[in-house]
Design a protein around this motif. Structure first.
Motif, PDB file in Angstrom:
ATOM      1  N   GLY A 187      34.408  44.799   5.163  1.00 12.06           N
ATOM      2  CA  GLY A 187      34.470  43.364   5.447  1.00 12.06           C
ATOM      3  C   GLY A 187      34.173  42.534   4.213  1.00 12.06           C
ATOM      4  O   GLY A 187      34.865  41.546   3.932  1.00 12.06           O
ATOM      5  N   SER A 188      33.162  42.913   3.454  1.00 13.07           N
ATOM      6  CA  SER A 188      32.835  42.185   2.229  1.00 13.07           C
ATOM      7  C   SER A 188      33.960  42.286   1.211  1.00 13.07           C
ATOM      8  O   SER A 188      34.268  41.313   0.507  1.00 13.07           O
ATOM      9  N   PHE A 207      31.439  32.205   3.495  1.00 12.92           N
ATOM     10  CA  PHE A 207      30.234  32.192   2.667  1.00 12.92           C
ATOM     11  C   PHE A 207      29.007  32.498   3.519  1.00 12.92           C
ATOM     12  O   PHE A 207      28.170  33.333   3.161  1.00 12.92           O
ATOM     13  N   LEU A 208      28.925  31.820   4.656  1.00 13.95           N
ATOM     14  CA  LEU A 208      27.790  32.038   5.548  1.00 13.95           C
ATOM     15  C   LEU A 208      27.756  33.471   6.063  1.00 13.95           C
ATOM     16  O   LEU A 208      26.699  34.119   6.071  1.00 13.95           O
ATOM     17  N   LEU A 209      28.898  34.000   6.483  1.00 10.12           N
ATOM     18  CA  LEU A 209      28.960  35.374   6.989  1.00 10.12           C
ATOM     19  C   LEU A 209      28.590  36.388   5.908  1.00 10.12           C
ATOM     20  O   LEU A 209      27.938  37.400   6.192  1.00 10.12           O
ATOM     21  N   SER A 210      29.002  36.126   4.671  1.00  7.83           N
ATOM     22  CA  SER A 210      28.663  37.036   3.569  1.00  7.83           C
ATOM     23  C   SER A 210      27.155  37.143   3.403  1.00  7.83           C
ATOM     24  O   SER A 210      26.623  38.218   3.085  1.00  7.83           O
ATOM     25  N   LEU A 211      26.458  36.034   3.613  1.00  6.85           N
ATOM     26  CA  LEU A 211      25.002  36.048   3.509  1.00  6.85           C
ATOM     27  C   LEU A 211      24.341  36.651   4.743  1.00  6.85           C
ATOM     28  O   LEU A 211      23.252  37.227   4.661  1.00  6.85           O
ATOM     29  N   LEU A 224      30.111  39.952  -3.062  1.00  5.39           N
ATOM     30  CA  LEU A 224      29.843  40.995  -4.065  1.00  5.39           C
ATOM     31  C   LEU A 224      28.408  41.487  -3.977  1.00  5.39           C
ATOM     32  O   LEU A 224      28.133  42.670  -4.202  1.00  5.39           O
ATOM     33  N   ASN A 225      27.493  40.601  -3.637  1.00  2.36           N
ATOM     34  CA  ASN A 225      26.083  40.984  -3.520  1.00  2.36           C
ATOM     35  C   ASN A 225      25.863  41.992  -2.395  1.00  2.36           C
ATOM     36  O   ASN A 225      24.887  42.741  -2.420  1.00  2.36           O
ATOM     37  N   TYR A 268      29.111  49.548  11.407  1.00  2.00           N
ATOM     38  CA  TYR A 268      28.592  48.310  10.823  1.00  2.00           C
ATOM     39  C   TYR A 268      28.271  48.499   9.342  1.00  2.00           C
ATOM     40  O   TYR A 268      28.672  47.681   8.509  1.00  2.00           O
ATOM     41  N   GLN A 269      27.562  49.574   9.010  1.00  7.05           N
ATOM     42  CA  GLN A 269      27.097  49.775   7.644  1.00  7.05           C
ATOM     43  C   GLN A 269      28.230  50.061   6.675  1.00  7.05           C
ATOM     44  O   GLN A 269      28.140  49.725   5.481  1.00  7.05           O
ATOM     45  N   ARG A 270      29.285  50.681   7.148  1.00  5.62           N
ATOM     46  CA  ARG A 270      30.408  51.011   6.266  1.00  5.62           C
ATOM     47  C   ARG A 270      31.579  50.050   6.458  1.00  5.62           C
ATOM     48  O   ARG A 270      31.984  49.349   5.531  1.00  5.62           O
ATOM     49  N   ALA A 271      32.116  50.030   7.668  1.00  3.77           N
ATOM     50  CA  ALA A 271      33.339  49.267   7.912  1.00  3.77           C
ATOM     51  C   ALA A 271      33.106  47.759   7.854  1.00  3.77           C
ATOM     52  O   ALA A 271      33.781  47.047   7.112  1.00  3.77           O
TER      53      ALA A 271
END
Length: 235
Positions: free
Chosen positions: A212-213, A56-60, A129-130, A204-207
């Motif tokens: 990752g998300s 959760f933290l990493l997603s944010l 998802l965000n 980073y921006q794609r992979a």
């Protein structure tokens, strides 16, 4: 394996593992500050093994080094801006889970464990998802606060397993809350500088961000189904 030892008003907690199959306790030497340090240790340990909280933290945190321009993610212009964004997220999450953790630990407000664990899994899905379909850019701290309230109930269940010593109730709560914050800051300290260095690269921006998300969503979806419907998908 968690074990509790109760002696008068004192509670000693310890985690047994194959590496620590036997431990020695001297209950006569237990004091409030020793219990405080014990809760610091156990809270940090829980953050590091609590994969749903970490995801959760990493997603944010993943978009913190990026900015949304014309519907696409682009590199943030300064480390300071990224750090401030992360500070807002971590502070909001800490404040929120501290509120519900305290309320639940004091039996002021409780929720069914199954509901809490399912909601935590759902929060991971929505946060990831965000990143793919940004709706809360610039307001992720609000998402962190809202779902942090739910995560607080999850932390409370861990604290209940550890036991709350009545003789050091405030110190135990303070120690556990502080330890969760320390665990989060360690994750941030390791993640943010590396993410900032990689932010302009397609990797980073794609992979990392998008793939990752997507993986985080799949993992959390399995958790949600298992927890909400009480079934086992992964053995």
């Amino acid at each position: 394996m968690l074990r509790l030892i109760n002696h008068k008003d004192a509670t000693i907690t310890s985690i047994f593992s194959p590496e620590q199959a036997s431990q020695e306790f001297v209950v006569a030497e237990v004091n409030k500050w020793q219990q405080f340090s014990d809760y610091i240790f156990h809270g940090i340990w829980h953050i590091w093994i609590g994969f749903d909280h970490i995801l959760f933290l990493l997603s944010l945190l993943l978009p913190a080094v990026l900015v949304l321009k014309m519907g696409k993610w682009d590199a943030a212009s300064s480390f300071k801006a990224a750090a401030i964004d992360v500070l807002k997220i971590v502070t909001a999450f800490t404040l929120a889970h501290s509120i519900t953790l305290t309320l639940a630990a004091l039996n002021v407000l409780t929720l069914p464990t199954r509901l809490v664990e399912s909601a935590i899994a759902a929060s991971v899905i929505l946060a990831a998802l965000n990143n793919l379909f940004p709706l809360f850019q610039g307001r992720r701290w609000m998402v962190a606060f809202a779902f942090g309230l739910i995560h607080g109930f999850g932390f409370a269940s861990v604290l209940a397993d550890l036991g709350l010593p009545q003789s050091a109730l405030v110190l135990a709560l303070l120690g556990f809350n502080l330890s969760v914050e320390i665990g989060q800051l360690i994750i941030v300290a390791g993640f943010l500088p590396l993410a900032y260095l990689l932010r302009r690269h397609w990797l980073y921006q794609r992979a990392i961000l998008q793939v990752g998300s997507g993986l985080i969503i799949l993992i959390a979806l399995v958790w949600f189904i298992e927890r909400a419907f009480n079934m086992r998908l992964v053995s």
